[in-house]
Design an enzyme around this catalytic site. Structure first.
Site, short mmCIF file in Angstrom:
data_model
loop_
_atom_site.label_atom_id
_atom_site.label_comp_id
_atom_site.label_asym_id
_atom_site.label_seq_id
_atom_site.Cartn_x
_atom_site.Cartn_y
_atom_site.Cartn_z
N ASP A 133 0.85 -1.20 0.00
CA ASP A 133 0.00 0.00 0.00
C ASP A 133 0.89 1.25 0.00
O ASP A 133 1.87 1.32 0.76
CB ASP A 133 -0.88 -0.04 1.25
N GLU A 160 -4.82 2.47 -4.03
CA GLU A 160 -3.36 2.43 -3.99
C GLU A 160 -2.87 1.10 -3.44
O GLU A 160 -1.78 1.01 -2.89
CB GLU A 160 -2.83 3.61 -3.16
#
Ligand code: MG
Length: 461
Positions: A333, A376
């Protein structure tokens, strides 16, 4: 096999005759009496085939055929030109206008129905491809229309299977004088099939009887049943007037036939017409493959999406079971991604995602799978990787991101870091979602511990 046929003729008795013949074979028939009406009906009724009279007062058959082939709504509909004068010149003109075949009046029923069946079958194949192609078109890929002018030169060799060496010599010589295309002459069925596999010609010209007692129809059938030649153009050469053999050939899957002795210009026009059809179906297939690719990739980064990764995980788990091996799964992430979007705008955010996926791909092996799970969040599956190798790989990825800032599209740059969670799975792990969940838990630990770090999932005691 039934289907809808549009009959176009300016003479009422001709329309009635064809309608009666076709209806008796259970085809659904619609009629038009001039070119303008024909174009309108073809668009509205979407017939499976058009039988088109050549001599008509307003637009002649050639003009109608050209107009049908020029529109994406009707280009895929096969056209049979119906003519009273059956000359090679007229046939060539028709082929150049995009016609698929000719029938001369009065009709020979055997030739008529064999041709209609053959074209209906081809149309169904195209319909299937076109149907699947719609998805790609909905996804923004351009609509396809067959190319009006096809360079035979751009295709591969033409394989000739003549009845004897003398004819083979003549055929090859005539084609060579007219076309800059390599021709391969063969005299036996077996050799033809072997050459087909090695040379992959786009076009075959096969005589009904081959040298050494070979059977042209059997060769046509064999070419159609093999995956490597299934899509090739196959033109059967039959003895003049042998409608029986021509009909059988069409039913076996020949794309077209020509009567011997033939005018080489007509053979070339027929080859060109078949290659045009082949190229169109090739483009539909390519489009389809691209469409499938779009369905499993993330448009922003070009890497796989979650749907694909889930399928792929099944394969990785199977492999681990087969080899009693281990594998690693990473969830990655981007840290504080929201603030990059907020501060620099969404274009900057997109640039960061693209650059990150590039660095990620540079730092894994070819066998590893990378996917974007959304936002993301990224995923990596690494077959045959144990804890030590996974730690090494994850750390390399983390450093590759931290190591250099990302340039922004509007100028300037931004520093980016990632948090990584890793889970190691073994042959006994059977639930992909559970493994991903463990990597996710480890990712959460990295975030909790201050980001920009790698954590492993630790089994709860
Ligand atoms: Mg007429």
């Amino acid at each position: 096999m039934s289907g809808r046929v549009l009959v176009v003729d300016d003479v009422a008795t001709n329309r009635l005759l064809l309608r009666a013949k076709l209806s008796s074979a259970y085809y659904d028939v619609v009629v038009a009496e001039n070119g303008t009406q024909a174009l309108e009906m073809a668009r509205r009724e979407q017939p499976d085939m058009v039988m088109l009279d050549v001599m008509m007062p307003d637009m002649d058959g050639f003009a109608v055929c050209e107009a049908l082939k020029a529109s994406s709504e009707t280009a895929h509909i096969p056209v049979i030109m119906v003519t009273a004068l059956d000359t090679p010149e007229e046939r060539i003109r028709g082929l150049e206008a995009g016609a698929d075949d000719f029938l001369s009046k009065p009709f020979n029923d055997l030739a008529l129905f064999a041709r209609v069946r053959n074209l209906m079958r081809m149309k169904m194949m195209f319909d299937e491809l076109r149907l699947r192609d719609m998805t790609s078109r909905e996804l923004g890929i351009v609509d396809l229309v067959p190319e009006p002018e096809v360079g035979i030169e751009a295709s591969g060799a033409i394989l000739l299977a003549p009845p004897n060496p003398g004819d083979g010599h003549v055929w090859a010589g005539q084609l060579r004088r007219r076309l800059a295309v390599p021709t391969i002459v063969t005299h036996s069925e077996r050799e033809a099939l072997n050459l087909a596999r090695m040379e992959l010609p786009d076009c075959f010209v096969v005589h009904q009887s081959l040298a050494e007692g070979g059977d042209g129809l059997r060769l046509v059938s064999a070419l159609r049943s093999r995956p490597e030649t299934r899509q090739a153009a196959v033109i059967l050469v039959v003895e003049n007037g042998d409608v029986q053999t021509a009909a059988k050939g069409l039913d076996l899957g020949a794309s077209d036939y020509i009567e011997s002795p033939f005018d080489v210009s007509e053979l070339i026009a027929r080859i060109r017409s078949q290659l045009r059809r082949k190229r169109y179906s090739d483009r539909l297939r390519t489009n389809l493959r691209n469409g499938l690719k779009l369905a499993v990739t993330d448009p922003l980064t070009g890497i796989y999406n979650r749907r694909y990764a889930s399928q792929h995980m099944n394969r990785v788990m199977e492999r681990a079971r087969d080899t009693d091996g281990v594998f690693a799964v990473m969830m990655i992430d981007l840290d504080k991604f929201k603030s990059i979007n907020d501060r620099h705008g969404h274009d900057a955010g997109d640039a960061v995602l693209r650059e990150f996926s590039r660095r990620l791909q540079e730092n894994i092996r070819g066998v590893d799978l990378v996917a974007r799970f959304g936002g993301e969040e990224f995923f990596v599956a690494m077959p045959d990787v144990d804890q030590r190798a996974a730690a090494h790989a994850a750390e390399r990825i983390r450093r590759a991101v931290e190591g250099a800032p990302v340039a922004l599209p509007g100028g300037g740059e931004v520093k980016v870091t990632v948090s990584i969670g890793v889970a190691i799975a073994t042959a006994s792990d059977l639930d992909a979602e559970a493994i991903i969940k463990r990597a996710d838990t480890a990712l959460y630990s990295s975030k909790e511990a201050g980001r920009n770090r790698v954590s492993f999932f630790a089994k709860a005691a």
